[in-house]
Scaffold this active site. Structure first.
Site, PDB file in Angstrom:
ATOM      1  N   LYS A 105       0.841  -1.207   0.000  1.00 27.20           N
ATOM      2  CA  LYS A 105       0.000   0.000   0.000  1.00 27.20           C
ATOM      3  C   LYS A 105       0.876   1.258   0.000  1.00 27.20           C
ATOM      4  O   LYS A 105       0.669   2.188  -0.782  1.00 27.20           O
ATOM      5  CB  LYS A 105      -0.909  -0.020   1.234  1.00 27.20           C
ATOM      6  CG  LYS A 105      -1.876   1.143   1.277  1.00 27.20           C
ATOM      7  CD  LYS A 105      -2.668   1.138   2.550  1.00 27.20           C
ATOM      8  CE  LYS A 105      -3.413   2.459   2.679  1.00 27.20           C
ATOM      9  NZ  LYS A 105      -3.946   2.623   4.020  1.00 27.20           N
ATOM     10  N   ALA A 115      -0.021 -16.373  -4.089  1.00 27.11           N
ATOM     11  CA  ALA A 115       0.150 -17.692  -4.708  1.00 27.11           C
ATOM     12  C   ALA A 115      -0.883 -18.621  -4.069  1.00 27.11           C
ATOM     13  O   ALA A 115      -0.611 -19.280  -3.069  1.00 27.11           O
ATOM     14  CB  ALA A 115       1.568 -18.202  -4.481  1.00 27.11           C
ATOM     15  N   TYR A 137      -4.693 -26.387   5.330  1.00 20.90           N
ATOM     16  CA  TYR A 137      -4.100 -25.840   4.109  1.00 20.90           C
ATOM     17  C   TYR A 137      -5.181 -25.211   3.216  1.00 20.90           C
ATOM     18  O   TYR A 137      -5.080 -24.047   2.817  1.00 20.90           O
ATOM     19  CB  TYR A 137      -3.365 -26.953   3.359  1.00 20.90           C
ATOM     20  CG  TYR A 137      -2.625 -26.471   2.140  1.00 20.90           C
ATOM     21  CD1 TYR A 137      -1.499 -25.663   2.259  1.00 20.90           C
ATOM     22  CD2 TYR A 137      -3.065 -26.810   0.866  1.00 20.90           C
ATOM     23  CE1 TYR A 137      -0.835 -25.214   1.130  1.00 20.90           C
ATOM     24  CE2 TYR A 137      -2.397 -26.365  -0.262  1.00 20.90           C
ATOM     25  CZ  TYR A 137      -1.283 -25.568  -0.124  1.00 20.90           C
ATOM     26  OH  TYR A 137      -0.616 -25.114  -1.235  1.00 20.90           O
ATOM     27  N   GLU A 168      -8.457  -0.870   1.296  1.00 22.67           N
ATOM     28  CA  GLU A 168      -7.243  -0.051   1.248  1.00 22.67           C
ATOM     29  C   GLU A 168      -6.815   0.321  -0.167  1.00 22.67           C
ATOM     30  O   GLU A 168      -5.850   1.060  -0.353  1.00 22.67           O
ATOM     31  CB  GLU A 168      -6.077  -0.789   1.930  1.00 22.67           C
ATOM     32  CG  GLU A 168      -6.352  -1.217   3.360  1.00 22.67           C
ATOM     33  CD  GLU A 168      -6.470  -0.047   4.326  1.00 22.67           C
ATOM     34  OE1 GLU A 168      -5.968   1.045   4.018  1.00 22.67           O
ATOM     35  OE2 GLU A 168      -7.089  -0.226   5.394  1.00 22.67           O
TER      36      GLU A 168
HETATM   37  O1  LIG Z   1      -0.798 -28.172  -6.750  1.00 22.85           O
HETATM   38  C1  LIG Z   1      -1.831 -28.172  -6.078  1.00 22.85           C
HETATM   39  O2  LIG Z   1      -2.878 -27.745  -6.474  1.00 22.85           O
HETATM   40  C2  LIG Z   1      -1.740 -28.764  -4.717  1.00 22.85           C
HETATM   41  O3  LIG Z   1      -1.219 -30.038  -4.970  1.00 22.85           O
HETATM   42  C3  LIG Z   1      -0.695 -30.781  -3.984  1.00 22.85           C
HETATM   43  O4  LIG Z   1      -1.694 -31.620  -3.447  1.00 22.85           O
HETATM   44  P1  LIG Z   1      -1.987 -32.957  -4.239  1.00 22.85           P
HETATM   45  O5  LIG Z   1      -2.756 -32.754  -5.483  1.00 22.85           O
HETATM   46  O6  LIG Z   1      -2.607 -33.875  -3.255  1.00 22.85           O
HETATM   47  O7  LIG Z   1      -0.531 -33.430  -4.717  1.00 22.85           O
HETATM   48  P2  LIG Z   1       0.313 -34.724  -4.388  1.00 22.85           P
HETATM   49  O8  LIG Z   1       0.623 -34.824  -2.941  1.00 22.85           O
HETATM   50  O9  LIG Z   1       1.441 -34.699  -5.341  1.00 22.85           O
HETATM   51  O10 LIG Z   1      -0.685 -35.912  -4.742  1.00 22.85           O
HETATM   52  C4  LIG Z   1      -1.279 -36.065  -6.026  1.00 22.85           C
HETATM   53  C5  LIG Z   1      -1.988 -37.395  -6.063  1.00 22.85           C
HETATM   54  O11 LIG Z   1      -1.042 -38.457  -6.017  1.00 22.85           O
HETATM   55  C6  LIG Z   1      -1.305 -39.305  -4.922  1.00 22.85           C
HETATM   56  N1  LIG Z   1       0.006 -39.785  -4.411  1.00 22.85           N
HETATM   57  C7  LIG Z   1       0.901 -38.932  -3.830  1.00 22.85           C
HETATM   58  C8  LIG Z   1       2.146 -39.386  -3.429  1.00 22.85           C
HETATM   59  C9  LIG Z   1       2.475 -40.746  -3.601  1.00 22.85           C
HETATM   60  O12 LIG Z   1       3.592 -41.238  -3.250  1.00 22.85           O
HETATM   61  N2  LIG Z   1       1.541 -41.563  -4.172  1.00 22.85           N
HETATM   62  C10 LIG Z   1       0.332 -41.123  -4.588  1.00 22.85           C
HETATM   63  O13 LIG Z   1      -0.493 -41.927  -5.108  1.00 22.85           O
HETATM   64  C11 LIG Z   1      -2.111 -38.500  -3.921  1.00 22.85           C
HETATM   65  O14 LIG Z   1      -2.900 -39.331  -3.109  1.00 22.85           O
HETATM   66  C12 LIG Z   1      -2.925 -37.631  -4.880  1.00 22.85           C
HETATM   67  O15 LIG Z   1      -4.051 -38.329  -5.321  1.00 22.85           O
HETATM   68  C13 LIG Z   1       0.073 -30.034  -2.919  1.00 22.85           C
HETATM   69  O16 LIG Z   1       0.219 -30.808  -1.767  1.00 22.85           O
HETATM   70  C14 LIG Z   1      -0.479 -28.723  -2.606  1.00 22.85           C
HETATM   71  O17 LIG Z   1       0.491 -28.003  -1.894  1.00 22.85           O
HETATM   72  C15 LIG Z   1      -0.832 -27.951  -3.850  1.00 22.85           C
HETATM   73  O18 LIG Z   1      -1.476 -26.758  -3.534  1.00 22.85           O
END
Ligand SMILES: O=C(O)[C@H]1O[C@H](OP(=O)(O)OP(=O)(O)OC[C@H]2O[C@@H](n3ccc(=O)[nH]c3=O)[C@H](O)[C@@H]2O)[C@H](O)[C@@H](O)[C@@H]1O
EC number: 4.1.1.35
Length: 258
Positions: free
Chosen positions: A29, A38, A69, A87
């Protein structure tokens, strides 16, 4: 009185508009700067609308394990727009969808770094649930270009930045295995609670108002990330330290091999 674990409180405090952010807002501001929030696709929660466009209000479980989160980011958006109205500070809000690239942390715990590290080390690729949940991954340089375009634009409402190429997590595991040339198995573990079942950005607004769209194909981006992690592993091996991918959000899993 309910005592929350420190880490959870911290997530809510950091992801929402903390004292620290208010200082930045005050600074913006004073000097007439634009403020960039972000934000994240997590504001859409486990969406009932597909793909997700910016006018969708989302479907977030306010008391689930992801709530600190997700709700933290939603509050941050609320605070930004309140600050803008009250503002007169200029705000830009990017809703960032899943992003990857070199220099991700080895222990990040997200799917891209986990699968690449597991494939490179010949360990099982850990799929949470059936692997039918979907994500759409964008390469980091596309995101950076989108953020620059957003900051140079007149668009103060939220804008999705992501790559709409959608895959199931199982397809994604197979793709990484093939690109690495790995013999790793695929291991199915328990699904993560409240894990969004589908996610894909609608990027019409970014295309129309910013003239932006992602240009890096998924495989090209993944090859760059694989190259980076391979070098990191070599470096760590020479220094006698091999990090293990962090098992994100999973405590105990039933195991099936594929
Ligand atoms: O980019 C985003 O929009 C968001 O994405 C992520 O959340 P998420 O989509 O859950 O990302 P991952 O943790 O990479 O998981 C993606 C998918 O893969 C799966 N996964 C993850 C890790 C793994 O070892 N194995 C697996 O199957 C998760 O269950 C999920 O379905 C991040 O954690 C967030 O910080 C972010 O804001």
């Amino acid at each position: 009185m309910l005592k929350l674990p420190h880490k959870v409180c911290l997530s809510m405090k950091v992801d929402s508009f903390s004292d620290h952010d208010s200082l930045f807002a005050g600074l913006a501001k004073r000097v007439g700067a634009r403020l960039l929030l972000a934000s994240t696709s997590e504001v859409y929660g486990d969406p009932e609308v597909h793909p997700q466009s910016e006018d969708y209000w989302g479907h977030v479980n306010p008391i689930g394990p992801r709530a600190c989160y997700d709700e933290g980011k939603r509050v941050a958006e609320t605070m930004c727009y309140a600050y803008m109205k009250q503002e007169g500070v200029e705000v830009r809000v990017a809703r960032i969808f899943n992003t990857f690239g070199p220099r991700m942390h080895m222990n990040d715990g997200r799917v891209v770094s986990n699968f690449i590290l597991q494939a490179l080390q010949g360990e099982p690729l850990t799929v949470y649930g059936s692997g039918s949940q979907t994500r759409a991954f964008q390469y980091v340089s596309d995101l950076v270009n989108g953020l620059v375009a957003l900051m140079n634009s007149n668009v103060s409402s939220p804008v999705n930045l992501g790559n709409p190429e959608e895959h199931t997590i199982l397809e994604f595991a197979q793709l990484i295995k093939n690109l690495v040339g790995s013999g790793s198995e695929i291991q199915f573990l328990s699904e993560a609670q409240d894990d969004p079942q589908k996610r894909k950005p609608d990027i019409k607004k970014a295309k129309l108002m910013l003239g932006w769209e992602p240009v890096v194909p998924l495989e090209e981006g993944l090859n760059k990330a694989i190259h980076y992690f391979r070098k990191e592993l070599e470096y760590q091996a020479n220094n006698q330290y091999i990090p293990k991918p962090k098992p994100a959000r999973i405590k105990k899993g039933r195991t099936r091999h594929h």
